[in-house]
Design an enzyme around this catalytic site. Structure first.
Site, mmCIF file in Angstrom:
data_model
loop_
_atom_site.group_PDB
_atom_site.id
_atom_site.type_symbol
_atom_site.label_atom_id
_atom_site.label_comp_id
_atom_site.label_asym_id
_atom_site.label_seq_id
_atom_site.Cartn_x
_atom_site.Cartn_y
_atom_site.Cartn_z
ATOM 1 C CE LYS A 195 0.886 0.556 4.533
ATOM 2 N NZ LYS A 195 1.511 1.700 5.234
ATOM 3 C CB THR A 252 -1.003 4.448 3.618
ATOM 4 O OG1 THR A 252 -1.073 3.628 4.776
ATOM 5 C CG2 THR A 252 0.451 4.798 3.365
#
Length: 338
Positions: A195, A252
């Site tokens: 990610k 994120t």
């Protein structure tokens, strides 16, 4: 009361140590810089990483790893991925000298360059089973800045042994920090690491001025890439729909607290990688993970066009607008197909 040793006094290590201290456990935070430990003990703050946020008075820091590990029940490894192997070797020696066993927990989100190892694999290789009561991973949508400010946070503790995952759950869960359990270590670590790559891309889109349509496309197709690579290693595809998958990706790739997002933002605004690394002053895990993920995709013959595009920008100097156009010009296909 449990003794929890935390290795790594960056933002995430400090935040996790603070959670454990707030729960009434004996907590010792190890820093490789003794002067940093002195500041934490004197001010109950970690100003470099967490600004003016106050830390629990019961959290104690040290530059001596033996002090952090001695009589600990749980050890959290929260050093950067590139430093994990060296710290794990040292931890193995300390545990051998102390003749004790601990639950060892990987709390860093990344993949080791050259070996392509996940953090839990590095720990398992360097710390013998004779020194371990169990091995686990914690992952999920959790920025340290939010954790220390008691923003409601959900993560997952993952282990092949449910009792080990439950021990972590019991040690860390409180009114603001909720811990689920799981058993898909591969999926959790692949999702947590990759990610960061998509977060760089998300920041770059923001820096270039693109809007919600582009970001939604990136998140959706980026998650598909993460899932494909994870499944090639035997991960459960459902893991990527959970906290360590879509949850971690969302936080994120959208938050200014994310170093990877901020790195991408600067990239989209025209900064070079060298300038970004210098300005950040902290490890940007997604930069090295991009290279590892790209190489893994080649070895495993997994289609990861977004990752390949970020690799071209970071490591081959390609123009970011050009690689975006190349992505849009790819042959159309049925969704869900490789």
């Amino acid at each position: 009361m449990t003794k929890v040793g935390v290795l790594g006094a960056g933002s995430w290590g400090t935040a996790l140590a603070n959670v454990a201290a707030e729960n009434g456990h004996e907590v010792v935070l190890w820093s490789h810089r003794p002067e940093q430990a002195e500041v934490i003990n004197a001010e109950h703050k970690n100003p470099k990483y967490l600004g003016d946020n106050q830390l629990h008075a019961g959290l104690w820091a040290t530059g001596d790893m033996t002090q952090a590990v001695d009589n600990a029940d749980i050890i959290l490894s929260v050093v950067p991925t590139g430093a994990t192997r060296g710290v794990a070797k040292k931890l193995a020696d300390v545990l051998a000298d102390l003749d004790q066993q601990v639950i060892v927990v990987a709390a860093t989100k990344g993949l080791e360059p050259h070996t392509y190892k996940r953090v839990s694999e590095i720990l398992a290789e360097e710390i013998p089973e004779s020194s371990r009561n169990g091995l686990a991973v914690i992952a999920g949508p959790s920025h340290a800045e939010g954790v220390v400010k008691h923003d409601p946070t959900l993560i997952t503790a993952v282990s092949g042994d449910l009792k080990v995952a439950e021990a972590l759950q019991n040690a860390l869960t409180n009114a603001n920090f909720r811990v689920y359990t799981g058993d898909d270590i591969v999926g959790a670590e692949i999702g947590a690491a990759l990610k960061n790559v998509i977060a760089i891309a998300a920041g770059a889109l923001e820096g270039l001025g693109y809007d919600s349509n582009a970001k939604a496309a990136l998140f959706t197709r980026g998650l598909a890439e993460i899932s494909r690579l994870g499944q090639s290693f035997g991960a459960n595809p459902l893991t990527f729909m959970g906290l360590s998958g879509v949850g971690d990706l969302f936080v994120t790739a959208t938050s200014v607290h994310s170093r990877n997002y901020r790195a991408g933002l600067q990239l989209g605004q025209g900064s070079t990688l060298e300038e970004i690394v210098e300005n950040m002053g902290m490890v940007i895990e997604g930069v090295s993970t991009t290279k590892v993920a790209y190489e893994l995709a080649q070895k495993k013959h997994v289609a990861m066009p977004i990752t390949a595009s970020i690799y071209k920008v970071l490591y081959e100097g390609s123009d970011i607008k050009l690689v975006i156009q190349e992505l849009m010009d790819r042959p159309v296909q049925q969704e869900g197909k490789y």
